[in-house]
Motif scaffolding. Structure first.
Motif, mmCIF file in Angstrom:
data_model
loop_
_atom_site.group_PDB
_atom_site.id
_atom_site.type_symbol
_atom_site.label_atom_id
_atom_site.label_comp_id
_atom_site.label_asym_id
_atom_site.label_seq_id
_atom_site.Cartn_x
_atom_site.Cartn_y
_atom_site.Cartn_z
ATOM 1 N N PHE A 84 0.814 13.135 -11.236
ATOM 2 C CA PHE A 84 0.759 14.213 -11.904
ATOM 3 C C PHE A 84 1.893 14.614 -13.004
ATOM 4 O O PHE A 84 1.771 15.623 -13.742
ATOM 5 C CB PHE A 84 0.614 15.593 -10.862
ATOM 6 N N LEU A 85 2.976 13.983 -12.708
ATOM 7 C CA LEU A 85 4.269 14.005 -13.555
ATOM 8 C C LEU A 85 3.795 13.635 -14.990
ATOM 9 O O LEU A 85 4.660 13.993 -15.931
ATOM 10 C CB LEU A 85 5.317 13.386 -12.944
ATOM 11 N N GLY A 86 2.890 12.770 -15.302
ATOM 12 C CA GLY A 86 2.560 12.491 -16.603
ATOM 13 C C GLY A 86 1.987 13.502 -17.684
ATOM 14 O O GLY A 86 1.839 13.264 -18.880
ATOM 15 N N THR A 87 1.395 14.474 -16.932
ATOM 16 C CA THR A 87 0.729 15.642 -17.848
ATOM 17 C C THR A 87 1.663 16.964 -17.826
ATOM 18 O O THR A 87 2.341 17.271 -16.740
ATOM 19 C CB THR A 87 -0.761 15.910 -17.126
ATOM 20 N N PRO A 88 1.298 17.735 -18.849
ATOM 21 C CA PRO A 88 2.281 18.950 -18.879
ATOM 22 C C PRO A 88 1.730 20.065 -17.794
ATOM 23 O O PRO A 88 0.804 20.036 -17.641
ATOM 24 C CB PRO A 88 1.824 19.635 -20.368
ATOM 25 N N SER A 89 2.746 20.763 -17.322
ATOM 26 C CA SER A 89 2.463 21.605 -16.182
ATOM 27 C C SER A 89 2.353 22.967 -16.640
ATOM 28 O O SER A 89 3.416 23.691 -17.221
ATOM 29 C CB SER A 89 3.650 21.410 -15.215
ATOM 30 N N PRO A 90 1.555 23.671 -16.534
ATOM 31 C CA PRO A 90 1.400 25.175 -17.070
ATOM 32 C C PRO A 90 2.443 26.249 -16.280
ATOM 33 O O PRO A 90 3.213 26.801 -17.020
ATOM 34 C CB PRO A 90 0.144 25.690 -16.399
ATOM 35 N N GLU A 91 2.755 25.785 -15.030
ATOM 36 C CA GLU A 91 3.843 26.602 -14.285
ATOM 37 C C GLU A 91 5.204 26.331 -15.059
ATOM 38 O O GLU A 91 6.006 27.195 -15.349
ATOM 39 C CB GLU A 91 3.895 26.228 -13.042
ATOM 40 N N VAL A 92 5.430 24.926 -15.471
ATOM 41 C CA VAL A 92 6.954 24.765 -15.991
ATOM 42 C C VAL A 92 6.816 25.246 -17.377
ATOM 43 O O VAL A 92 7.682 25.796 -17.739
ATOM 44 C CB VAL A 92 6.887 23.167 -16.062
ATOM 45 N N GLY A 93 5.665 25.350 -18.240
ATOM 46 C CA GLY A 93 5.653 25.920 -19.373
ATOM 47 C C GLY A 93 5.904 27.573 -19.365
ATOM 48 O O GLY A 93 6.827 28.072 -20.248
ATOM 49 N N GLU A 94 5.280 28.078 -18.489
ATOM 50 C CA GLU A 94 5.690 29.542 -18.216
ATOM 51 C C GLU A 94 7.083 29.939 -17.934
ATOM 52 O O GLU A 94 7.810 30.753 -18.528
ATOM 53 C CB GLU A 94 4.605 30.000 -17.167
ATOM 54 N N ALA A 139 0.840 -1.039 -0.062
ATOM 55 C CA ALA A 139 0.107 -0.041 -0.047
ATOM 56 C C ALA A 139 0.809 1.428 -0.031
ATOM 57 O O ALA A 139 0.599 2.194 -0.673
ATOM 58 C CB ALA A 139 -0.941 -0.006 1.417
ATOM 59 N N GLU A 140 2.056 1.281 0.546
ATOM 60 C CA GLU A 140 2.876 2.303 0.765
ATOM 61 C C GLU A 140 3.574 2.686 -0.636
ATOM 62 O O GLU A 140 3.805 3.772 -0.957
ATOM 63 C CB GLU A 140 4.024 2.062 1.908
ATOM 64 N N TYR A 141 3.821 1.516 -1.316
ATOM 65 C CA TYR A 141 4.219 1.859 -2.795
ATOM 66 C C TYR A 141 3.285 2.223 -3.528
ATOM 67 O O TYR A 141 3.517 3.114 -4.519
ATOM 68 C CB TYR A 141 4.978 0.454 -3.154
ATOM 69 N N ALA A 142 2.061 1.635 -3.635
ATOM 70 C CA ALA A 142 0.827 2.291 -4.201
ATOM 71 C C ALA A 142 0.633 3.824 -4.003
ATOM 72 O O ALA A 142 0.484 4.596 -5.106
ATOM 73 C CB ALA A 142 -0.430 1.586 -4.080
ATOM 74 N N GLU A 143 0.723 4.242 -2.941
ATOM 75 C CA GLU A 143 0.655 5.805 -2.537
ATOM 76 C C GLU A 143 1.737 6.632 -3.141
ATOM 77 O O GLU A 143 1.436 7.627 -3.580
ATOM 78 C CB GLU A 143 0.415 5.999 -0.998
ATOM 79 N N HIS A 144 2.959 5.967 -3.007
ATOM 80 C CA HIS A 144 3.887 6.702 -3.737
ATOM 81 C C HIS A 144 3.773 6.548 -5.173
ATOM 82 O O HIS A 144 4.103 7.895 -5.695
ATOM 83 C CB HIS A 144 5.242 5.824 -3.511
ATOM 84 N N ARG A 145 3.398 5.802 -5.893
ATOM 85 C CA ARG A 145 2.954 5.844 -7.059
ATOM 86 C C ARG A 145 1.724 6.853 -7.618
ATOM 87 O O ARG A 145 2.109 7.551 -8.623
ATOM 88 C CB ARG A 145 2.594 4.379 -7.860
ATOM 89 N N ALA A 146 0.749 6.822 -6.690
ATOM 90 C CA ALA A 146 -0.049 7.867 -6.841
ATOM 91 C C ALA A 146 0.359 9.313 -6.849
ATOM 92 O O ALA A 146 -0.145 10.072 -7.574
ATOM 93 C CB ALA A 146 -1.192 7.479 -6.103
ATOM 94 N N SER A 147 1.344 9.444 -5.845
ATOM 95 C CA SER A 147 1.848 10.741 -5.662
ATOM 96 C C SER A 147 2.482 11.390 -7.055
ATOM 97 O O SER A 147 2.717 12.413 -7.037
ATOM 98 C CB SER A 147 2.515 11.024 -4.518
ATOM 99 N N ALA A 148 3.119 10.283 -7.581
ATOM 100 C CA ALA A 148 3.713 10.725 -8.981
ATOM 101 C C ALA A 148 3.019 10.756 -10.285
ATOM 102 O O ALA A 148 3.424 10.992 -11.406
ATOM 103 C CB ALA A 148 4.854 9.946 -8.918
#
Length: 347
Positions: free
Chosen positions: A310-320, A299-308
């Motif tokens: 958002f890294l699969g989609t482009p970030s507006p902040e990083v683009g700016e 379960a701890e590993y699953a939570e760690h994967r879920a927390s990452a």
């Protein structure tokens, strides 16, 4: 494989009270340490030290009496002095002697060596008291007695066990075959003790198993010790047999011994089979613990994967931030180009 690999521990009768059993076991295990030995290989025990001292006193005393009778006080004093000097010098160098005894021996040896020229130069009175040689011999008796009482010797293990000797079986009571068989039983006892600590009493009744195993260990050790004793007697009788008829009369003894050995081997095999089952149970318990640990921590590993995720989609902040960096780069390039085409005025 060396014999030490199969050397078992001493075995104490499990029916004795626990405090006495622990005391006897501790004494027997201490006796397993390498004993202090003389250069001849003999163990330095109190009785051996006393025997050595008595032999020395008898030798010097006999020589002293003979010399007094045959040649008079001069030779008697010489014999007593040589005996005292030799013993005190050797005692001063013995590592098993008490420090105080070594100091007294060194002082005596030095005094005797200094006084020796007086004998050779006739500096002594013509007729000293007859007690003088005996006084020198008395000094030797005092040194031997003090050394015997204070030296760093040890009683034999049998002496230390005293009246409980029959309640303890030592490795020396067994032959090489008996040591191997008893060592197999003790390895199973160790496995069960370890299993009890690892698995616990809820899953495996190790307390009852250990009680049964220790009773079997004592019975087997006692049988093996008696087996060795009887086999020695049988071999001695067979070696002394004067005819084939005597050897035939001894054949039932050998058959009984062989039957006992086979019975012991069968029981040891049964005990080692139980030890294999215990090992399998411990291995299964470890496997279950590791699988359970893996399931609980997944379960701890699953939570760690879920927390990452958002890294699969482009970030507006990083683009700016990237666009700002690109604009700054263009401005830098323009300024560098202007600087490269600028010419300083002459003069």
């Amino acid at each position: 494989m060396s014999e030490d690999v199969h050397r078992p521990r001493p075995v104490v009768d499990p029916h004795l009270p626990p405090p006495l059993r622990e005391e006897l076991l501790r004494g027997a295990e201490e006796g397993a340490d390498p004993p202090l030995r003389w250069p001849s290989g003999e163990t330095v025990t109190r009785s051996a030290r006393l025997r050595e001292g008595v032999i020395q006193l008898l030798a010097v005393g006999t020589a002293l009496v003979l010399s007094l009778v045959v040649a008079g006080w001069y030779l008697g004093l010489f014999v007593a002095g040589v005996g005292l000097l030799a013993h005190s010098a050797s005692l001063a160098l013995r590592r098993d002697a008490h420090p105080a005894a070594r100091a007294a021996a060194a002082l005596t040896a030095a005094t005797t060596a200094v006084a020796a020229p007086l004998w050779l130069l006739d500096a002594l009175p013509p007729e000293p008291p007859l007690a003088v040689p005996w006084a020198v011999f008395g000094a030797l008796v005092l040194l031997v007695t003090a050394d015997t009482l204070t030296s760093g010797v040890q009683r034999s293990l049998r002496e230390r066990l005293g009246e409980h000797t029959g309640r303890v079986v030592l490795p020396d009571d067994l032959g090489p075959s008996g040591c191997r068989l008893l060592a197999e039983v003790q390895r199973v006892v160790d496995r069960v003790e370890e299993a009890g600590r690892e698995i616990g009493g809820d899953s495996l009744d190790t307390d009852r198993a250990l009680a049964v195993l220790r009773d079997q260990e004592w019975r087997i050790a006692s049988l093996l010790a008696r087996q060795r004793e009887l086999r020695r007697d049988h071999l001695r009788r067979r070696h002394k047999a004067s005819s084939a008829r005597v050897r035939e009369a001894l054949r039932p003894q050998r058959e009984h011994l062989d039957a006992v050995e086979e019975a012991v081997r069968s029981r040891v095999a049964e005990i080692t089979g139980y030890g294999d089952l215990v090992e399998q149970a411990v291995a299964a318990h470890r496997e279950w613990e590791q699988c359970q640990e893996a399931a609980d921590s997944t379960a701890e590993y699953a939570e760690h994967r879920a927390s990452a995720a958002f890294l699969g989609t482009p970030s507006p902040e990083v683009g700016e931030v990237a666009r700002s960096a690109e604009a700054a780069r263009r401005v830098r390039d323009e300024r560098v180009g202007l600087l490269a085409g600028y010419t300083l005025p002459a003069g």
